[in-house]
Each structure stands twice: as C-alpha cells, then as structure tokens.
Design a protein around this motif. Sequence first.
Motif, mmCIF file in Angstrom:
data_model
loop_
_atom_site.group_PDB
_atom_site.id
_atom_site.type_symbol
_atom_site.label_atom_id
_atom_site.label_comp_id
_atom_site.label_asym_id
_atom_site.label_seq_id
_atom_site.Cartn_x
_atom_site.Cartn_y
_atom_site.Cartn_z
ATOM 1 N N ASP A 1 0.811 -1.222 0.000
ATOM 2 C CA ASP A 1 0.000 0.000 0.000
ATOM 3 C C ASP A 1 0.839 1.265 0.000
ATOM 4 N N HIS A 2 2.159 1.129 -0.058
ATOM 5 C CA HIS A 2 3.053 2.290 -0.015
ATOM 6 C C HIS A 2 3.545 2.662 -1.417
ATOM 7 N N GLU A 3 3.685 3.962 -1.628
ATOM 8 C CA GLU A 3 4.414 4.450 -2.804
ATOM 9 C C GLU A 3 5.904 4.292 -2.482
ATOM 10 N N VAL A 4 6.609 3.475 -3.272
ATOM 11 C CA VAL A 4 7.988 3.122 -2.945
ATOM 12 C C VAL A 4 8.964 3.896 -3.834
ATOM 13 N N VAL A 5 10.023 4.390 -3.212
ATOM 14 C CA VAL A 5 11.133 5.023 -3.924
ATOM 15 C C VAL A 5 12.403 4.279 -3.551
ATOM 16 N N LEU A 6 13.161 3.854 -4.552
ATOM 17 C CA LEU A 6 14.427 3.159 -4.332
ATOM 18 C C LEU A 6 15.575 4.074 -4.743
ATOM 19 N N ILE A 7 16.490 4.344 -3.803
ATOM 20 C CA ILE A 7 17.683 5.143 -4.066
ATOM 21 C C ILE A 7 18.895 4.223 -3.988
ATOM 22 N N ILE A 8 19.678 4.151 -5.050
ATOM 23 C CA ILE A 8 20.874 3.303 -5.059
ATOM 24 C C ILE A 8 22.107 4.186 -5.179
ATOM 25 N N LEU A 9 23.039 4.049 -4.224
ATOM 26 C CA LEU A 9 24.295 4.800 -4.204
ATOM 27 C C LEU A 9 25.432 3.820 -4.456
ATOM 28 N N THR A 10 26.015 3.853 -5.640
ATOM 29 C CA THR A 10 27.073 2.915 -6.002
ATOM 30 C C THR A 10 27.898 3.496 -7.144
ATOM 31 N N ASP A 11 29.099 2.952 -7.342
ATOM 32 C CA ASP A 11 29.907 3.372 -8.493
ATOM 33 C C ASP A 11 29.579 2.548 -9.737
ATOM 34 N N TRP A 12 28.651 1.611 -9.599
ATOM 35 C CA TRP A 12 28.179 0.752 -10.697
ATOM 36 C C TRP A 12 29.272 -0.131 -11.273
ATOM 37 N N GLU A 13 30.386 -0.275 -10.554
ATOM 38 C CA GLU A 13 31.401 -1.268 -10.923
ATOM 39 C C GLU A 13 31.035 -2.564 -10.196
ATOM 40 N N LEU A 14 30.046 -3.250 -10.722
ATOM 41 C CA LEU A 14 29.432 -4.379 -10.040
ATOM 42 C C LEU A 14 30.013 -5.707 -10.532
ATOM 43 N N PHE A 15 30.120 -6.671 -9.599
ATOM 44 C CA PHE A 15 30.698 -7.973 -9.918
ATOM 45 C C PHE A 15 29.643 -9.053 -10.115
ATOM 46 N N ASP A 16 28.373 -8.692 -10.071
ATOM 47 C CA ASP A 16 27.317 -9.692 -10.230
ATOM 48 C C ASP A 16 27.426 -10.355 -11.602
ATOM 49 N N THR A 17 27.363 -11.686 -11.626
ATOM 50 C CA THR A 17 27.454 -12.403 -12.899
ATOM 51 C C THR A 17 26.166 -12.278 -13.713
ATOM 52 N N ASN A 18 25.062 -12.023 -13.032
ATOM 53 C CA ASN A 18 23.761 -11.875 -13.708
ATOM 54 C C ASN A 18 23.360 -10.416 -13.792
ATOM 55 N N LEU A 19 24.342 -9.549 -14.071
ATOM 56 C CA LEU A 19 24.080 -8.115 -14.042
ATOM 57 C C LEU A 19 22.980 -7.685 -15.014
ATOM 58 N N PRO A 20 22.925 -8.163 -16.250
ATOM 59 C CA PRO A 20 21.824 -7.753 -17.137
ATOM 60 C C PRO A 20 20.451 -8.055 -16.540
ATOM 61 N N GLU A 21 20.334 -9.197 -15.874
ATOM 62 C CA GLU A 21 19.058 -9.541 -15.238
ATOM 63 C C GLU A 21 18.743 -8.571 -14.096
ATOM 64 N N LEU A 22 19.752 -8.216 -13.298
ATOM 65 C CA LEU A 22 19.533 -7.291 -12.185
ATOM 66 C C LEU A 22 19.114 -5.920 -12.686
ATOM 67 N N LEU A 23 19.750 -5.448 -13.748
ATOM 68 C CA LEU A 23 19.393 -4.143 -14.294
ATOM 69 C C LEU A 23 17.976 -4.160 -14.851
ATOM 70 N N ALA A 24 17.585 -5.278 -15.447
ATOM 71 C CA ALA A 24 16.212 -5.401 -15.943
ATOM 72 C C ALA A 24 15.227 -5.362 -14.789
ATOM 73 N N ARG A 25 15.586 -5.994 -13.677
ATOM 74 C CA ARG A 25 14.708 -5.948 -12.502
ATOM 75 C C ARG A 25 14.571 -4.530 -11.970
ATOM 76 N N LEU A 26 15.626 -3.748 -12.062
ATOM 77 C CA LEU A 26 15.549 -2.366 -11.608
ATOM 78 C C LEU A 26 14.570 -1.553 -12.451
#
Length: 236
Positions: free
Chosen positions: A149-174
């Motif tokens: 029931d909440h209006e949600v805001v997601l703030i991400i603070l990162t340099d985006w030098e990410l090591f996730d192997t499934n990074l394209p999937e994570l970005l799609a989820r974002l």
Amino acid sequence: MIRQPLLASELQSPVHLSVRPKPGPQKRQPTIQLGNPGRCPSGLTLVIIITEESGSLGGPAGNDPISNRYNEARHAVTVLARHCRCGRCLAAVIHFDTPTSRCIDPTPLTRTGKLRILSGLAVPPDAAGSSYLGPGLAAAEAIAARHPDHEVVLIILTDWELFDTNLPELLARLTTFKGSLFAVGLRNSPPESLAGPMITSLTIRPESPPGSLARAVFAGLTAHRQGKQPAATDPP
C-alpha cells in the motif's frame, strides 16, 4: 540521462548546511542549499536506500561528495525529518553486504525515527566491502512486497562497478521495480539501460559541488511530497 523535475511551492526558505573545511589553512566554504521538502503526502510512502561500501569509494572526505556520502545522506534525512510528523512516511537502509548491523528496517521519518535511520547511514563494522548488488536488490524487493500500500522510492548509491554475474538480469529488474528509482552513480554514470518514466539517473563525481549527493538523496526522499521547493542548484 533522465531526470524528474522537482516542484516549486510558496513554503519556507531553503535549508542551509555549512560545509566543514578541510584541515590546514581555512577558507570560506560555499553554503549548501537543499530546498524545502514540502508537506507530507496523504498516502503511505517508503524510501529504500541501498548503498555500497567498496574500497573504491573511500579516501579523505573533505569536500568530496562521494567520500563524504554518508554525512550528506544523513543531512538530507535530518532536514526531511524536521518537517515530517505524520508517521506514514517510512525509510529503510540496506547495505550491499546485507544483512549487516546497520541495515535498518522501514522506520517512520519522524524526529524520533530519524535517529534509527541515521544509525544505518554509516559504514557497517561487519561489512566486507562487497561490490554485488544482487543481495541488496533482493532485500529491497522483499521490503517493497511487504508494503503493497506504499508508494515506494528506491535510491541506489554505487559506483556501478558491479561484480554480479547476472548483471543484465539485475538491471532489468531495476527497470521494473515497484515504484520510482533514483540511480545515483558515484564517479561513474549509471548504465544507459536504466531508462524509463519512473527512473532518475544522476552522476556525482569527486569534483561535483559539495552537497550534490545530499541533494540527490533529498530528491528521492521528497519524490511524493506535496509542494516541495527545490534548492537553487538542482542535482548534477
């Protein structure tokens, strides 16, 4: 780069923050303006902050808004808490190494609740400095699911030098996250694939003006507030 405009109002004058000078010879420092957060929304809101602790974001703070990121984020929360008494506006803090001792569950953005939120805006003593976004995003998705029931805001603070192997999937989820996304790039710009009407991409570099990160966080915190007034300088 996609930006969402901040609205103006006839409310109080902007809030000011004096920057602590670097050690050594002192010179007059500029004044940082955050603007006025406006009035609490009539509905329920939830702001989730995900932040990274990797070594690439360290170094002397000084006036560097990246190394000084937690002080600036804490200031943004403090300013908003001065104006929020409704108890319907919540904030949570998630670190890349979640769970950590400084991960904070949704807490009201009130004068009392802010103390708990502020305690999460610091480097956790039990953090390893992970560069993996996946665990933090999963935690944010779970929190959002528990607050339908909440209006949600997601703030991400990162340099985006990410090591996730499934990074394209994570970005799609974002891009399909339930709510608004403020993708803040520290030193590096957020990926170009993070685009859409609910996405604001911001880049903050060491040479960005002091307060740039505070204004970026403030924009996310006030995304659903009524009659908010931006500072004279918009986020970079």
